[in-house]
Enzyme design. Structure first.
Site, PDB file in Angstrom:
ATOM      1  N   GLY A 202       0.815  -1.216   0.000  1.00  0.00           N
ATOM      2  CA  GLY A 202       0.000   0.000   0.000  1.00  0.00           C
ATOM      3  C   GLY A 202       0.847   1.263   0.000  1.00  0.00           C
TER       4      GLY A 202
ATOM      5  N   GLU B  57      -0.106 -23.761   0.584  1.00  0.00           N
ATOM      6  CA  GLU B  57       1.165 -23.649  -0.144  1.00  0.00           C
ATOM      7  C   GLU B  57       2.319 -24.219   0.685  1.00  0.00           C
ATOM      8  OE1 GLU B  57       0.006 -19.881  -3.029  1.00  0.00           O
ATOM      9  OE2 GLU B  57       0.854 -19.440  -1.091  1.00  0.00           O
TER      10      GLU B  57
HETATM   11  C1  LIG Z   1       2.705 -15.358   4.055  1.00  0.00           C
HETATM   12  C2  LIG Z   1       1.801 -14.425   3.314  1.00  0.00           C
HETATM   13  C3  LIG Z   1       1.361 -14.775   2.048  1.00  0.00           C
HETATM   14  C4  LIG Z   1       0.528 -13.929   1.335  1.00  0.00           C
HETATM   15  N1  LIG Z   1       0.136 -14.292   0.082  1.00  0.00           N
HETATM   16  C5  LIG Z   1      -0.593 -13.439  -0.646  1.00  0.00           C
HETATM   17  C6  LIG Z   1      -0.918 -13.757  -1.979  1.00  0.00           C
HETATM   18  O1  LIG Z   1      -0.605 -14.837  -2.474  1.00  0.00           O
HETATM   19  N2  LIG Z   1      -1.622 -12.843  -2.703  1.00  0.00           N
HETATM   20  C7  LIG Z   1      -1.996 -11.642  -2.154  1.00  0.00           C
HETATM   21  O2  LIG Z   1      -2.582 -10.834  -2.859  1.00  0.00           O
HETATM   22  N3  LIG Z   1      -1.703 -11.320  -0.888  1.00  0.00           N
HETATM   23  C8  LIG Z   1      -1.008 -12.189  -0.124  1.00  0.00           C
HETATM   24  N4  LIG Z   1      -0.699 -11.869   1.167  1.00  0.00           N
HETATM   25  C9  LIG Z   1      -1.266 -10.635   1.761  1.00  0.00           C
HETATM   26  C10 LIG Z   1      -0.478  -9.401   1.325  1.00  0.00           C
HETATM   27  O3  LIG Z   1       0.903  -9.607   1.474  1.00  0.00           O
HETATM   28  C11 LIG Z   1      -0.959  -8.219   2.156  1.00  0.00           C
HETATM   29  O4  LIG Z   1      -2.324  -8.052   1.937  1.00  0.00           O
HETATM   30  C12 LIG Z   1      -0.211  -6.958   1.774  1.00  0.00           C
HETATM   31  O5  LIG Z   1       1.154  -7.080   2.082  1.00  0.00           O
HETATM   32  C13 LIG Z   1      -0.792  -5.769   2.524  1.00  0.00           C
HETATM   33  O6  LIG Z   1      -0.059  -4.627   2.192  1.00  0.00           O
HETATM   34  P1  LIG Z   1       0.140  -3.468   3.272  1.00  0.00           P
HETATM   35  O7  LIG Z   1       0.833  -2.367   2.553  1.00  0.00           O
HETATM   36  O8  LIG Z   1      -1.132  -3.182   3.939  1.00  0.00           O
HETATM   37  O9  LIG Z   1       1.062  -4.117   4.384  1.00  0.00           O
HETATM   38  P2  LIG Z   1       2.496  -4.757   4.277  1.00  0.00           P
HETATM   39  O10 LIG Z   1       2.817  -5.142   2.890  1.00  0.00           O
HETATM   40  O11 LIG Z   1       2.537  -5.793   5.331  1.00  0.00           O
HETATM   41  O12 LIG Z   1       3.474  -3.576   4.675  1.00  0.00           O
HETATM   42  C14 LIG Z   1       3.460  -2.990   5.936  1.00  0.00           C
HETATM   43  C15 LIG Z   1       4.776  -2.258   6.124  1.00  0.00           C
HETATM   44  O13 LIG Z   1       4.677  -1.440   7.289  1.00  0.00           O
HETATM   45  C16 LIG Z   1       5.860  -1.562   8.041  1.00  0.00           C
HETATM   46  N5  LIG Z   1       5.513  -1.273   9.442  1.00  0.00           N
HETATM   47  C17 LIG Z   1       4.614  -1.943  10.193  1.00  0.00           C
HETATM   48  N6  LIG Z   1       4.527  -1.379  11.400  1.00  0.00           N
HETATM   49  C18 LIG Z   1       5.398  -0.352  11.415  1.00  0.00           C
HETATM   50  C19 LIG Z   1       5.771   0.612  12.390  1.00  0.00           C
HETATM   51  N7  LIG Z   1       5.218   0.621  13.621  1.00  0.00           N
HETATM   52  N8  LIG Z   1       6.707   1.538  12.084  1.00  0.00           N
HETATM   53  C20 LIG Z   1       7.270   1.537  10.845  1.00  0.00           C
HETATM   54  N9  LIG Z   1       6.965   0.656   9.881  1.00  0.00           N
HETATM   55  C21 LIG Z   1       6.033  -0.268  10.167  1.00  0.00           C
HETATM   56  C22 LIG Z   1       6.295  -2.988   7.824  1.00  0.00           C
HETATM   57  O14 LIG Z   1       7.678  -3.157   8.081  1.00  0.00           O
HETATM   58  C23 LIG Z   1       5.952  -3.192   6.364  1.00  0.00           C
HETATM   59  O15 LIG Z   1       7.017  -2.867   5.498  1.00  0.00           O
HETATM   60  C24 LIG Z   1       0.122 -12.701   1.919  1.00  0.00           C
HETATM   61  C25 LIG Z   1       0.570 -12.350   3.184  1.00  0.00           C
HETATM   62  C26 LIG Z   1       1.404 -13.195   3.886  1.00  0.00           C
HETATM   63  C27 LIG Z   1       1.881 -12.812   5.258  1.00  0.00           C
END
Ligand SMILES: Cc1cc2nc3c(=O)[nH]c(=O)nc-3n(C[C@H](O)[C@H](O)[C@H](O)COP(=O)(O)OP(=O)(O)OC[C@H]3O[C@@H](n4cnc5c(N)ncnc54)[C@H](O)[C@@H]3O)c2cc1C
Length: 433
Positions: A13, A169
């Site tokens: 995101g 998986e």
């Molecule tokens: C094992 C696994 C497999 C998955 N497989 C799939 C798939 O096959 N297909 C799919 O579409 N989705 C999959 N997902 C889900 C997908 O990865 C998430 O929906 C997606 O990463 C969400 O994006 P995000 O930006 O909300 O959070 P994230 O990508 O998790 O990013 C959050 C970021 O915030 C940072 N952060 C968190 N807290 C703090 C803080 N307090 N201070 C500073 N930085 C912070 C973290 O370090 C991280 O870099 C999977 C997830 C996992 C865990």
């Protein structure tokens, strides 16, 4: 002074917000507690020794190196002072903003049983993946030297809790590791006899998929040799085993692929949240009462077009990030009309094993080898940069053709002196060879 945007979280995101703000006359502070962006959908391949860490993660600085208006900060955010418009860092510093975007994701959760965490390993970060890889590989190593048959059986039993895409998986890939990759290399054990047990409290594997694909996944897993236990919830996890239903199963490796908990963004803002701690945002992804604060991705909940919450998957987080960047740019251009977020679901994919996958595009549903090739192509396409794409493609072809997994490395300490990283565990008895 330029408009100051702070983006917290460089996951799917947050990175999309920063990418889509290219060309806007703003200054951006991009904060993450890790120095890399992680492609979580392939994390299980690191955990099962198929890919190396650097194939699915990229330094955040390198991703924004050609963007002078973006300053990358390696720091942990601990709160938000919405009144003073500043983000609070763990080291006591505060970073001021005009517009704030929270994209801090989620972590695994143990349904109120945090005491299970040391025994049931979750998969969310690179460290989680290399820890699981270590546990799996050490279990085989120790089983090779174990003379007690019961202890050997426990070492060769791998339990995965939760039969969503990650659980399925993991189960499929551990089975292939044990049956196809390892047998020729061990002398005292038959690694192909390892048990892989997938436990699911619900009645189906891949519950988010249509029945026919879920049934296909179940049949494929069983054909591979995975023992699938449906309709039985786990009630205890310890260093020596797992309890589900009325069964106590001795094992040294439990992998937790059930349940997530959002990052504490809702707590930082005192905002409304659902049961998993996801911040309830407005239809335009702003935080209630704070039009200058947006939140996206796994840390929020927002309704999709069918009235159901938008799923916690990478494309949703990316679409939300794109939407927030568009609103910010519109506001900078003096436009103030409401812009509700509209989620478009592009499909769901899951790999079960070599040449077996399922894809649900809505009207079109695919399974088997074709789905597997498409699954591979889609994942390679979404990796960042030609080097990673080429490297992953070569690795997968190599695994496909030769069953070799190059990332079979036990790291994080001397393997011989440590027994699966559990402090109270006695050393494995009986050396052989
Ligand atoms: C094992 C696994 C497999 C998955 N497989 C799939 C798939 O096959 N297909 C799919 O579409 N989705 C999959 N997902 C889900 C997908 O990865 C998430 O929906 C997606 O990463 C969400 O994006 P995000 O930006 O909300 O959070 P994230 O990508 O998790 O990013 C959050 C970021 O915030 C940072 N952060 C968190 N807290 C703090 C803080 N307090 N201070 C500073 N930085 C912070 C973290 O370090 C991280 O870099 C999977 C997830 C996992 C865990």
């Amino acid at each position: 002074m330029q408009h100051r945007i702070v983006v917290v979280g460089a996951g799917f995101g947050g990175l999309e917000v920063v990418k889509d703000l290219a060309g806007a006359s703003v200054s951006i502070t991009f904060i993450d507690r890790r120095n890399h962006h992680l492609f979580q959908p392939l994390l299980y391949q690191v955990a099962t020794a198929s890919l190396a860490t650097s194939e699915i993660a990229w330094p955040i600085r390198s991703l924004v190196s050609d963007r002078p208006e973006v300053t990358t900060v390696l720091a942990t955010v601990t709160g938000v002072d919405a009144g003073r418009r500043s983000v609070l860092l763990q080291d006591g510093q505060a970073v001021p903003y005009d517009t704030l975007v929270l994209a801090t994701g989620a972590r695994h959760a143990y349904f109120g049983h945090d005491e299970w965490e040391p025994f049931a390993l979750g998969l969310k970060t690179l460290e989680d993946a290399t820890t699981i890889r270590r546990r799996i590989l050490l279990a085989f190593e120790q089983a090779e030297r174990e003379t007690d048959p019961l202890r050997q059986a426990a070492l060769l039993t791998f339990v995965i809790v939760g039969a969503g895409p990650t659980g399925v998986e993991m189960a499929g890939t551990i089975t292939e590791l044990a049956r196809d990759t390892l047998p020729r290399e061990f002398r005292n054990i038959d690694t192909a006899r390892a048990r892989v047990v997938l436990i699911e409290a619900g009645p189906r594997v891949l519950a988010g998929f249509p029945d026919e694909l879920s049934d296909y996944a179940l049949r494929s897993l069983r054909k591979l040799g995975v023992e699938v236990e449906l309709g039985r919830a786990v009630s205890d996890c310890t260093a020596d085993g797992v309890t589900y239903g009325d069964v106590r199963l001795p094992t040294k490796t439990i992998i937790w692929a059930a349940g997530v908990r959002a990052s504490p963004a809702a707590e930082w803002l005192g905002g409304p949240a659902d049961r998993a701690g996801r911040l309830e945002v407005m239809p335009d992804l702003t935080v209630p009462g704070h039009p200058e604060i947006f939140a996206v991705g796994d840390t929020v909940t927002v309704a999709g077009p069918n009235g159901k919450p938008v799923p916690g998957i990478a494309p949703a987080a990316k679409q939300e990030g794109k939407h927030v960047a568009a609103i910010i740019k519109a506001r900078l251009a003096g436009k103030v009309e409401a812009m509700p977020f509209r989620y478009s679901h592009q499909g769901s994919l899951a790999q079960i094993g070599k040449r077996r996958a399922v894809i649900d595009f809505g009207r079109i549903r695919l399974r088997g080898a074709l789905a597997w090739w498409l699954w591979g192509a889609a994942h390679i396409y979404f990796l960042i940069g030609s080097r990673a794409r080429l490297s992953v493609a070569i690795n997968w072809l190599w695994i496909h053709a030769r069953n070799q997994r190059s990332a079979r490395l036990i790291t994080q300490g001397d393997a011989a002196e440590q027994s699966l990283g559990r402090q109270a565990e006695p050393p494995v008895s009986g050396r052989m060879g």
